[in-house]
Design a protein around this motif. Structure first.
Motif: not given
Length: 501
Positions: A90-105, A126-128, A152-159
């Motif tokens: 997304t191009d929404t300005s937010t903080s936070g990210s998913s847990a990192s996973v090694s490339t091999a895994a 976007d959905t949380c 996390w930040k999100v605007k709950p509208y599908c546009r």
């Protein structure tokens, strides 16, 4: 000669080696692109990810010389095609990210990777989702959650791609639960109830956007909870919620709340913030939880909500019932894109054996009452516009005739109403307005680009296109041409086939 052959063989070997290296690099990049697209968390833009991949390709091209240029072009084309069918960051300005996973895994277990708390469900949404100790504080548009590692930040509208729409949608924050978090005042924990936060900001009030941006995404997201979900509506409009209350009551066993005005701290076992979008006026059954549900199920839900009698476009079994005659409904407009020969159209349709009705829906129209009128029709005809969204209430096997205004608007007609028709099991016909059937020919000189070169007007942007071809145009369909279209519609209906009058 032998030396020449030996040199040629070595050249072939080098080219084969380069080709293998190219294939390996492109395969790795494509797999990485797929993984990122599938599990792209909110917080990293699609442009940033694309730049990283292109940078990797540029580095490879510097090492493998000119043969990589063609491969890079092919990879870029594949990447662009992938963006059409896979979610991107997304191009929404937010903080936070998913847990990192090694490339091999990731390579070994990409189908089993956990989704981040907030993720892009489509290019439009976007959905949380989070479970545990969930506390919703509506006044501050905040959801406190344990366990949750990052905000996390999100605007709950599908546009989300539309800045104007998003400017009317409040942003929600998902925050890790802490010692300073508020205590529950209304506790539904342990009941299995899910809180579902969505917004009725944006473009609600327009029938097409009501369903495309809110109601169908709400169905997609909440159906799996079988009523054990409570709608917490942000940017609440009481008139809008009342208008569609019967739909919400089909999806939830609980009261719909104006959550922005709520002083309580409501506690749940799970929260979903932001509905999921699939496509215009549509549900992609392959993306829904097993065993899956589709637009057929959504339309069945609408029939239940509004008490619609007809599931299929079939004539009455009573030979004296007027419904043995196919009914044609004209969707009337009074301000723009209006039929200037509506009465003559109705007379012509009656001469073909149709029972004709005329309806003019607007924002004050009773949804249930108008839905029942549409459901009684076998053919619905109207100029491109929000009123055609009423196709949702047509019985299966009915025919939608979209009158496409002058101005090169085939693409708009296709994406809004033509493409959704098959999933609704509705036949679709199209009538293209010609230059001698539009009032634009009375407003502009013959050599004006508006009439001569619509594509040049399109290039000036949506606002210009809309002003000229949607806001300034009325139509007068040629009755002879339209009669042929109505006769095609008749052939698609079962009325009168093998039955005596």
């Amino acid at each position: 000669m032998k030396s020449s052959n030996r040199n040629l063989s070595r050249g072939d070997g080098r080219r084969l080696g380069n080709a293998a290296l190219i294939a390996f690099m492109l395969g790795s990049l494509l797999l990485l692109s797929l993984l990122r697209a599938r599990f792209s968390p909110i917080g990293k833009t699609g442009e940033a990810m694309k730049a990283e991949e292109q940078q990797g390709l540029r580095k490879g091209s510097a090492k493998i010389e000119e043969t990589v240029d063609d491969a890079t072009a092919a990879s870029t084309a594949a990447e662009e095609e992938e963006e059409e069918i896979q979610p991107k960051a997304t191009d929404t300005s937010t903080s936070g990210s998913s847990a990192s996973v090694s490339t091999a895994a990731a390579v070994a277990n990409h189908d089993q990777l956990p989704k981040p708390v907030c993720y892009e469900t489509s290019r439009r949404s976007d959905t949380c989702e989070a479970s545990g100790d969930v506390r919703v504080q509506g006044r501050t548009q905040t959801v406190h959650i344990r366990p949750l590692e990052k905000e996390w930040k999100v605007k709950p509208y599908c546009r989300k791609h539309d800045a104007f729409a998003q400017s009317h949608v409040k942003e929600w924050t998902l925050r890790p639960l802490s010692s300073s978090s508020p205590h529950c005042t209304v506790n539904s924990s342990g009941s299995g109830l899910t809180a579902f936060v969505l917004s009725t900001g944006g473009f609600t009030g327009n029938l097409f956007h009501d369903y495309t941006d809110v109601l169908i995404p709400a169905f997609i997201t909440s159906r799996r909870f079988h009523g054990e979900v409570q709608f917490l509506v942000s940017s609440y409009k009481s008139w809008w919620t009342s208008r569609y209350l019967q739909i919400f009551q089909q999806l939830s066993n609980y009261e719909v709340l104006d959550i922005d005005a709520d002083d309580e701290v409501r506690c749940y076992d799970k929260a979903v913030v932001g509905p999921t979008f699939h496509k215009e006026l549509g549900v992609d059954a392959s993306k829904t939880p097993s065993p899956g549900y589709s637009m057929v199920d959504f339309r069945a839900m609408l029939r239940q909500a509004f008490g619609l009698e007809r599931a299929a476009a079939e004539p009455s079994g009573d030979r004296w019932d007027i419904r043995r005659r196919p009914r044609l409904l004209i969707i009337s407009r009074k301000h723009t894109r209006a039929f200037l020969n509506e009465r003559a159209m109705a007379d012509m349709a009656m001469s073909l054996g149709f029972d004709v009705r005329v309806g003019e829906p607007d924002v004050s129209t009773d949804v249930g009452k108008f839905a029942r009128l549409v459901n009684s029709a076998d053919v619905m005809v109207g100029v491109h516009g929000a009123g055609l969204t009423n196709m949702l209430f047509l019985p299966a096997g009915a025919v939608l005739v979209q009158i496409v205004p002058y101005g090169g608007l085939e693409w708009l007609a296709r994406g809004t109403f033509k493409e959704p028709s098959p999933d609704m099991r509705i036949h679709y016909l199209e009538y293209m307005i010609q230059l001698d059937e539009t009032t634009l020919s009375e407003q502009y000189a013959k050599d004006d680009p508006v009439l001569r070169d619509p594509a040049s007007i399109h290039k000036q942007g949506w606002d210009k296109l809309k002003t000229v071809y949607l806001d300034k145009q009325n139509v007068r369909p040629h009755l002879g041409r339209l009669k042929i279209t109505f006769m095609e519609a008749l052939k698609l209906l079962p009325h009168g086939r093998g039955q005596s009058n």
